[in-house]
Design an enzyme around this catalytic site. Sequence first.
Site, PDB file in Angstrom:
ATOM      1  N   CYS A  23       0.605  -1.269  -0.152  1.00  7.04           N
ATOM      2  CA  CYS A  23      -0.279  -0.146   0.576  1.00  7.04           C
ATOM      3  C   CYS A  23       1.052   1.442  -0.047  1.00  7.04           C
ATOM      4  O   CYS A  23       2.380   0.889  -0.244  1.00  7.04           O
ATOM      5  CB  CYS A  23      -1.025  -0.175   0.910  1.00  7.04           C
ATOM      6  SG  CYS A  23      -1.646  -1.393   1.523  1.00  7.04           S
ATOM      7  N   ARG A  48       0.518   1.704  -5.942  1.00  7.12           N
ATOM      8  CA  ARG A  48       0.613   0.983  -4.688  1.00  7.12           C
ATOM      9  C   ARG A  48      -0.505   0.144  -4.620  1.00  7.12           C
ATOM     10  O   ARG A  48      -0.687  -1.536  -3.278  1.00  7.12           O
ATOM     11  CB  ARG A  48       1.948   0.870  -3.975  1.00  7.12           C
ATOM     12  CG  ARG A  48       3.147   1.916  -3.692  1.00  7.12           C
ATOM     13  CD  ARG A  48       3.717   2.630  -3.311  1.00  7.12           C
ATOM     14  NE  ARG A  48       3.958   1.915  -1.598  1.00  7.12           N
ATOM     15  CZ  ARG A  48       5.793   0.969  -1.949  1.00  7.12           C
ATOM     16  NH1 ARG A  48       6.014   1.761  -2.512  1.00  7.12           N
ATOM     17  NH2 ARG A  48       5.241   0.489  -0.649  1.00  7.12           N
ATOM     18  N   TRP A  93      -4.292  -1.770  -0.954  1.00  9.08           N
ATOM     19  CA  TRP A  93      -4.297  -2.669  -1.368  1.00  9.08           C
ATOM     20  C   TRP A  93      -5.314  -3.837  -0.228  1.00  9.08           C
ATOM     21  O   TRP A  93      -3.593  -4.171   0.412  1.00  9.08           O
ATOM     22  CB  TRP A  93      -3.526  -3.066  -2.409  1.00  9.08           C
ATOM     23  CG  TRP A  93      -2.905  -4.823  -2.864  1.00  9.08           C
ATOM     24  CD1 TRP A  93      -3.426  -5.815  -2.980  1.00  9.08           C
ATOM     25  CD2 TRP A  93      -4.052  -4.080  -4.359  1.00  9.08           C
ATOM     26  NE1 TRP A  93      -3.738  -6.758  -4.302  1.00  9.08           N
ATOM     27  CE2 TRP A  93      -3.983  -5.499  -4.828  1.00  9.08           C
ATOM     28  CE3 TRP A  93      -3.957  -3.259  -4.971  1.00  9.08           C
ATOM     29  CZ2 TRP A  93      -4.335  -6.008  -6.111  1.00  9.08           C
ATOM     30  CZ3 TRP A  93      -4.751  -3.523  -6.478  1.00  9.08           C
ATOM     31  CH2 TRP A  93      -4.775  -5.017  -7.285  1.00  9.08           C
ATOM     32  N   ASN A 119       1.079   0.047   6.215  1.00 10.18           N
ATOM     33  CA  ASN A 119       1.021  -0.885   5.755  1.00 10.18           C
ATOM     34  C   ASN A 119       2.203  -2.459   5.977  1.00 10.18           C
ATOM     35  O   ASN A 119       3.125  -1.861   6.736  1.00 10.18           O
ATOM     36  CB  ASN A 119       2.701  -0.632   4.408  1.00 10.18           C
ATOM     37  CG  ASN A 119       2.352   0.652   4.312  1.00 10.18           C
ATOM     38  OD1 ASN A 119       0.933   0.861   3.490  1.00 10.18           O
ATOM     39  ND2 ASN A 119       3.119   1.131   2.854  1.00 10.18           N
ATOM     40  N   GLY A 120       1.707  -3.644   5.925  1.00  9.66           N
ATOM     41  CA  GLY A 120       2.231  -5.154   6.279  1.00  9.66           C
ATOM     42  C   GLY A 120       1.533  -5.854   7.208  1.00  9.66           C
ATOM     43  O   GLY A 120       0.148  -5.308   6.683  1.00  9.66           O
ATOM     44  N   GLU A 490       8.842 -14.091 -20.255  1.00 12.88           N
ATOM     45  CA  GLU A 490       8.514 -12.652 -19.993  1.00 12.88           C
ATOM     46  C   GLU A 490       7.627 -12.245 -20.469  1.00 12.88           C
ATOM     47  O   GLU A 490       6.743 -11.285 -19.793  1.00 12.88           O
ATOM     48  CB  GLU A 490       9.563 -11.559 -19.929  1.00 12.88           C
ATOM     49  CG  GLU A 490       9.406 -10.525 -19.548  1.00 12.88           C
ATOM     50  CD  GLU A 490       8.812 -10.213 -18.264  1.00 12.88           C
ATOM     51  OE1 GLU A 490       8.847  -8.657 -18.449  1.00 12.88           O
ATOM     52  OE2 GLU A 490       9.542 -11.128 -17.637  1.00 12.88           O
ATOM     53  N   LYS A 494       3.692 -10.498 -18.543  1.00 13.35           N
ATOM     54  CA  LYS A 494       3.200  -9.738 -19.169  1.00 13.35           C
ATOM     55  C   LYS A 494       2.233  -9.608 -20.031  1.00 13.35           C
ATOM     56  O   LYS A 494       1.109  -8.989 -19.729  1.00 13.35           O
ATOM     57  CB  LYS A 494       3.815  -9.029 -20.152  1.00 13.35           C
ATOM     58  CG  LYS A 494       4.807  -8.685 -20.228  1.00 13.35           C
ATOM     59  CD  LYS A 494       5.009  -7.540 -18.596  1.00 13.35           C
ATOM     60  CE  LYS A 494       6.313  -7.002 -18.621  1.00 13.35           C
ATOM     61  NZ  LYS A 494       6.562  -7.577 -17.378  1.00 13.35           N
ATOM     62  N   GLU A 497      -0.588 -10.559 -17.086  1.00 10.45           N
ATOM     63  CA  GLU A 497      -0.601  -9.609 -16.491  1.00 10.45           C
ATOM     64  C   GLU A 497      -1.330  -8.289 -16.933  1.00 10.45           C
ATOM     65  O   GLU A 497      -2.531  -7.892 -15.848  1.00 10.45           O
ATOM     66  CB  GLU A 497       0.668  -9.465 -15.615  1.00 10.45           C
ATOM     67  CG  GLU A 497       1.661  -9.584 -15.170  1.00 10.45           C
ATOM     68  CD  GLU A 497       3.042  -8.575 -14.778  1.00 10.45           C
ATOM     69  OE1 GLU A 497       3.316  -8.827 -13.666  1.00 10.45           O
ATOM     70  OE2 GLU A 497       3.391  -8.036 -15.867  1.00 10.45           O
ATOM     71  N   HIS A 513       5.834 -32.921 -25.184  1.00  8.35           N
ATOM     72  CA  HIS A 513       5.667 -33.270 -23.515  1.00  8.35           C
ATOM     73  C   HIS A 513       5.171 -33.185 -22.504  1.00  8.35           C
ATOM     74  O   HIS A 513       4.477 -32.828 -21.195  1.00  8.35           O
ATOM     75  CB  HIS A 513       7.168 -33.263 -22.600  1.00  8.35           C
ATOM     76  CG  HIS A 513       7.931 -33.966 -22.934  1.00  8.35           C
ATOM     77  ND1 HIS A 513       9.188 -35.457 -22.889  1.00  8.35           N
ATOM     78  CD2 HIS A 513       9.349 -33.137 -24.245  1.00  8.35           C
ATOM     79  CE1 HIS A 513       9.414 -35.519 -23.769  1.00  8.35           C
ATOM     80  NE2 HIS A 513      10.383 -34.369 -24.435  1.00  8.35           N
ATOM     81  N   LYS A 612       3.211  -3.090  -7.664  1.00  9.37           N
ATOM     82  CA  LYS A 612       3.908  -2.884  -8.021  1.00  9.37           C
ATOM     83  C   LYS A 612       5.359  -3.863  -7.815  1.00  9.37           C
ATOM     84  O   LYS A 612       6.146  -4.357  -8.573  1.00  9.37           O
ATOM     85  CB  LYS A 612       4.435  -1.539  -8.019  1.00  9.37           C
ATOM     86  CG  LYS A 612       5.556  -0.334  -8.677  1.00  9.37           C
ATOM     87  CD  LYS A 612       5.557  -1.273 -10.187  1.00  9.37           C
ATOM     88  CE  LYS A 612       6.967  -0.724 -10.623  1.00  9.37           C
ATOM     89  NZ  LYS A 612       6.674  -1.725 -12.286  1.00  9.37           N
TER      90      LYS A 612
END
Length: 617
Positions: A23, A48, A93, A119-120, A490, A494, A497, A513, A612
């Site tokens: 956050c 955030r 968040w 935060n936490g 990657e 992306k 996401e 496979h 982030k």
Amino acid sequence: MPHQQRGSSQKQSGKQEHRGLMCGIIGYSGPRDAQQVLLEGLQRLEYRGYDSAGIAIVGAEGLQVFKDEGDVAKLMSGMPLIEGHSGIGHTRWATCGRPSKENAHPMVDCDHCLAVVHNGIIENRGELKERLENLGHTFTSETDTEVLVHLLEEYYHGDLRQALKRTLEDVKGTYAIAAVCQGHEEIVAARKENPLIVGLGAEENFLASDITAVLNYTNKIIYIEDGEMLSLTPQEVQIFNNKGEKINKDYIIVSWTAEDAQKGGFEHYMLKEIFEQPVSIHNSLLGNFDKIMAGELLSAQDISSIKLIACGTSYNASLVGKYAIEALSGIPATVELASECRYSSETKEDPLVILVTQSGETADTLAAARLAKKRGQRTLAITNVVGSTITREVDEVFYTQAGPEIGVAATKTYVTQLMAMYMLALKLGKSRMLRRDEIHRYTHGLKAMPRTVANVLAKSEEISAAVDMLTEAQSVFFLGRHINYPTMLEGALKLKEISYIHAEGYAAGELKHGPLALLDADTPIVASCVWDMSYEKMLSAISEVAARDSPVLGIGIEGDRDLEAIVDQAICIPEVEGILSPLPLTVVVQLIAYHTARKRGCPIDRPKNLAKSVTVD
């Protein structure tokens, strides 16, 4: 503020606490209108978290708190004018407690005299809440943060910093916390495993989770470290260590500007940051290449093996680094997920441990750094943020110098991590196995990369047209081999996401496979095929998936007629050394993800359920 007996609240039946993301905290004390400063800071911190937001301001009318579910724009649209010159704000968040007005920060005490943002994770929240309810405190939210403000209320007897010190003695968990009290301009704050910075002004001072929140006002920054506590007023900032002793800390001058963190006319931060990559690559080279090659970082002689540790996008960069380091230096390298590192056993090997984290605050990567130090291993951090926690946990630091990145999906920080890998690999190879002409060739390729990437960016509209085959897909496979296998990982990351399309990156040799069973006309393939040792194998793999009717978007070298003949759409990059091809290829897959998400109408800068960086494990 003596505590009085209060009616006990009903037991809540809300969600159990769980590990979350992050956050944003902002604080201000000075002559300006605090409401304006706090709201502007929250807008800059919104990457955030954006489930809910709120501010608490100390003014002539006492402590005034306004908060709401939703983003900062929604908060501002319904907010009255609040007068005052000191206050704190928060953008959240949701982790402990669903997104709601009741669970938004700041949290206030029973008498509405104290306010806290946090935060936490408070791990012993349950026992603390039960104790406080037995003392008569009434809880109104599902959050772990609310126990902090009631503890603060319990211990407050005129000295806010001492009350916070006593509060944190009772707490098990992680935190960045800030608190205010009505009638006082002072803000008190502390941190443990969550970032917190102070911005120094003239007769005004700032507090934030990230320097981007205060760059409009100051570039003088103090990084608060774990276990430290502070008292902030317009006139001064006092910082105390974990023993309660006052300490002196120097500030650093941050070279970023507020404009660096703005959209600059682009539709999204992500697109702006994709287009900033030529400059970021140039800055990374300019700030690092000569120093590294001159021996200011790493001595290659005593390195027998390397272990790279990272999470998420940084993990993919580390996989590229493994290939580059082994190819250019001959030093064996392994890559490990930071979240799994704690379960690994100590071996007789004594590797150089390279920890990769764009923010420098990633909880799992910090834990891995501490484990490596405990084992006596040499450590090097690759990070973008000067003064971040990781820089104080390791022996040496490589700053990628990407500049501020606001978009949740990493772009320029990833590319500059790749640049770091290549520079380190070239430095290690210089004294081991590379000939002079090879060093010159790779050096030329790296120094030409800003122009190479700019040429790829010029194809943005072409890429936008090519992604039409992806926009309606339920699932997409990204295929690559050798050093571009992680590039395709990657690319898949992306796409999932920001477009919410299920995507998987696969080593093309693994198709037989299992994945071949999933291929059909409704399952597009994105495949890299450059002129390196894997070229013939990739052509064969592409032909195989095309035979299953899967539409193929191929990424190859300009002028490759063989590739163009077997794919449905081709995107071409300038010819580069095969080992360096992940750099321009990465820009292509970033643009593929961006344009796909834009055409699907997705919130590109605010992908659901993501933030982030991950500052709790």
